[in-house]
Write a protein that holds these residues in place. Structure first.
Motif, PDB file in Angstrom:
ATOM      1  N   CYS A 189       6.198  13.193  -0.401  1.00  0.00           N
ATOM      2  CA  CYS A 189       6.885  11.967   0.000  1.00  0.00           C
ATOM      3  C   CYS A 189       5.943  10.798  -0.254  1.00  0.00           C
ATOM      4  O   CYS A 189       4.735  10.984  -0.450  1.00  0.00           O
ATOM      5  CB  CYS A 189       7.312  11.999   1.469  1.00  0.00           C
ATOM      6  SG  CYS A 189       5.973  11.962   2.676  1.00  0.00           S
ATOM      7  N   ILE A 190       6.507   9.613  -0.302  1.00  0.00           N
ATOM      8  CA  ILE A 190       5.706   8.422  -0.539  1.00  0.00           C
ATOM      9  C   ILE A 190       5.998   7.395   0.545  1.00  0.00           C
ATOM     10  O   ILE A 190       7.157   7.151   0.884  1.00  0.00           O
ATOM     11  CB  ILE A 190       5.970   7.841  -1.952  1.00  0.00           C
ATOM     12  CG1 ILE A 190       5.006   6.697  -2.250  1.00  0.00           C
ATOM     13  CG2 ILE A 190       7.420   7.430  -2.154  1.00  0.00           C
ATOM     14  CD1 ILE A 190       4.956   6.309  -3.726  1.00  0.00           C
ATOM     15  N   GLU A 191       4.926   6.848   1.121  1.00  0.00           N
ATOM     16  CA  GLU A 191       5.047   5.831   2.155  1.00  0.00           C
ATOM     17  C   GLU A 191       4.761   4.456   1.554  1.00  0.00           C
ATOM     18  O   GLU A 191       3.877   4.310   0.699  1.00  0.00           O
ATOM     19  CB  GLU A 191       4.049   6.080   3.281  1.00  0.00           C
ATOM     20  CG  GLU A 191       4.265   7.378   4.041  1.00  0.00           C
ATOM     21  CD  GLU A 191       3.221   7.581   5.118  1.00  0.00           C
ATOM     22  OE1 GLU A 191       2.208   6.836   5.127  1.00  0.00           O
ATOM     23  OE2 GLU A 191       3.399   8.484   5.956  1.00  0.00           O
ATOM     24  N   VAL A 192       5.485   3.460   2.026  1.00  0.00           N
ATOM     25  CA  VAL A 192       5.228   2.068   1.670  1.00  0.00           C
ATOM     26  C   VAL A 192       4.816   1.347   2.948  1.00  0.00           C
ATOM     27  O   VAL A 192       5.635   1.203   3.860  1.00  0.00           O
ATOM     28  CB  VAL A 192       6.476   1.394   1.059  1.00  0.00           C
ATOM     29  CG1 VAL A 192       6.184  -0.065   0.728  1.00  0.00           C
ATOM     30  CG2 VAL A 192       6.935   2.139  -0.180  1.00  0.00           C
ATOM     31  N   ASP A 193       3.562   0.970   3.023  1.00  0.00           N
ATOM     32  CA  ASP A 193       3.037   0.333   4.235  1.00  0.00           C
ATOM     33  C   ASP A 193       3.393   1.150   5.475  1.00  0.00           C
ATOM     34  O   ASP A 193       3.801   0.613   6.511  1.00  0.00           O
ATOM     35  CB  ASP A 193       3.564  -1.098   4.367  1.00  0.00           C
ATOM     36  CG  ASP A 193       3.084  -1.999   3.236  1.00  0.00           C
ATOM     37  OD1 ASP A 193       1.983  -1.751   2.711  1.00  0.00           O
ATOM     38  OD2 ASP A 193       3.807  -2.940   2.874  1.00  0.00           O
ATOM     39  N   GLY A 194       3.259   2.472   5.359  1.00  0.00           N
ATOM     40  CA  GLY A 194       3.460   3.351   6.501  1.00  0.00           C
ATOM     41  C   GLY A 194       4.867   3.859   6.705  1.00  0.00           C
ATOM     42  O   GLY A 194       5.107   4.685   7.597  1.00  0.00           O
ATOM     43  N   VAL A 195       5.829   3.416   5.889  1.00  0.00           N
ATOM     44  CA  VAL A 195       7.220   3.843   6.027  1.00  0.00           C
ATOM     45  C   VAL A 195       7.586   4.785   4.883  1.00  0.00           C
ATOM     46  O   VAL A 195       7.414   4.436   3.713  1.00  0.00           O
ATOM     47  CB  VAL A 195       8.183   2.636   6.031  1.00  0.00           C
ATOM     48  CG1 VAL A 195       9.631   3.109   6.119  1.00  0.00           C
ATOM     49  CG2 VAL A 195       7.859   1.680   7.168  1.00  0.00           C
ATOM     50  N   TYR A 201       0.849  -1.181   0.000  1.00  0.00           N
ATOM     51  CA  TYR A 201       0.000   0.000   0.000  1.00  0.00           C
ATOM     52  C   TYR A 201       0.891   1.239   0.000  1.00  0.00           C
ATOM     53  O   TYR A 201       1.778   1.374   0.837  1.00  0.00           O
ATOM     54  CB  TYR A 201      -0.926   0.001   1.214  1.00  0.00           C
ATOM     55  CG  TYR A 201      -2.019  -1.025   1.122  1.00  0.00           C
ATOM     56  CD1 TYR A 201      -3.151  -0.779   0.335  1.00  0.00           C
ATOM     57  CD2 TYR A 201      -1.917  -2.234   1.792  1.00  0.00           C
ATOM     58  CE1 TYR A 201      -4.156  -1.727   0.225  1.00  0.00           C
ATOM     59  CE2 TYR A 201      -2.923  -3.192   1.692  1.00  0.00           C
ATOM     60  CZ  TYR A 201      -4.036  -2.929   0.905  1.00  0.00           C
ATOM     61  OH  TYR A 201      -5.033  -3.877   0.792  1.00  0.00           O
ATOM     62  N   LEU A 202       0.647   2.109  -0.955  1.00  0.00           N
ATOM     63  CA  LEU A 202       1.440   3.325  -1.108  1.00  0.00           C
ATOM     64  C   LEU A 202       0.589   4.550  -0.777  1.00  0.00           C
ATOM     65  O   LEU A 202      -0.575   4.625  -1.163  1.00  0.00           O
ATOM     66  CB  LEU A 202       1.966   3.450  -2.542  1.00  0.00           C
ATOM     67  CG  LEU A 202       2.680   2.229  -3.136  1.00  0.00           C
ATOM     68  CD1 LEU A 202       3.161   2.539  -4.543  1.00  0.00           C
ATOM     69  CD2 LEU A 202       3.840   1.787  -2.255  1.00  0.00           C
TER      70      LEU A 202
END
Length: 222
Positions: A67-73, A17-18
């Motif tokens: 910015c872009i998060e990957v599974d919340g990171v 999830y992004l």
């Protein structure tokens, strides 16, 4: 900008999830960490972001700070500002155009979005985060009614060919897929069109200090 999407990690056979959003002060330490991982030596360390620069970014032009998060990171970021160009004289340096990355040269009346930086944590490069961020910034260009997006791209494999190819010849071979350049090839696949290589664009040993100026034109503006 607040956008949810997904990415497929071919390496680990997983869907992620992004979440694309504007970066904030709470993200600064992570963004600096990503810069250090994404641009290791011989890239000059003085060009990594500082907290002072990032503070100026979100204060000056928050719409251009994604910015872009990957599974919340948080796993990557893209920073832009607004400017104008003399179409007959595009030669410039990254340093002078961005005021050393501080964005103090941001022009709220400009009609062009200028890319200051795009970087992705190397641990997450199999998911297509750079393309997601680039597409989100194209959407911002359209929303703000700007003419185009322009950015100077590194040419990190040019140092291997500098003795035999001019910058223009190198770029043409990359365009024709005879040479793969990780930055230029990525930008071409992301919809950017080459304009011209610029000498002494940025202090970058791998690119022999060249930068390839590229653009994406807003299709809704003549």
């Amino acid at each position: 900008m607040d956008k949810w999407t997904y990415g497929y990690d071919r390496k680990n056979d997983l869907f992620n999830y992004l979440h694309i959003r504007n970066y904030e002060e709470k993200d600064f330490e992570r963004l600096i960490e990503i810069q250090k991982k994404a641009f290791p030596p011989p890239f000059p360390s003085e060009l990594w972001w500082t907290k002072e620069q990032l503070e100026n970014h979100i204060r000056t032009f928050p719409e251009g700070c994604l910015c872009i998060e990957v599974d919340g990171v948080v796993a990557g970021s893209m920073t832009t500002m607004m400017t104008s160009f003399d179409e007959k004289n595009l030669s410039h340096t990254w340093e002078e155009k961005t005021a050393d990355g501080t964005m103090k040269t941001h022009d709220p009346n400009g009609n062009i979005m200028y890319v200051i930086d795009l970087c992705v944590d190397p641990d997450y490069r199999s998911i297509g985060l750079g393309r997601q961020l680039t597409q989100a910034m194209y959407e911002t260009v359209v929303q703000l009614g700007l003419k185009k997006l322009i950015g100077g791209a590194r040419m990190p494999r040019y140092h291997k060919y500098v003795q035999e190819l001019t910058p223009e010849e190198y770029v043409n071979l990359v365009i024709n897929s005879e040479i793969h350049d990780p930055v230029i090839s990525f930008l071409l696949k992301s919809g950017r069109s080459p304009i011209e290589p610029i000498k002494n664009y940025i202090e970058d040993e791998e690119s022999c200090n060249y930068g390839l100026l590229t653009e994406w034109r807003n299709p809704f503006i003549e």
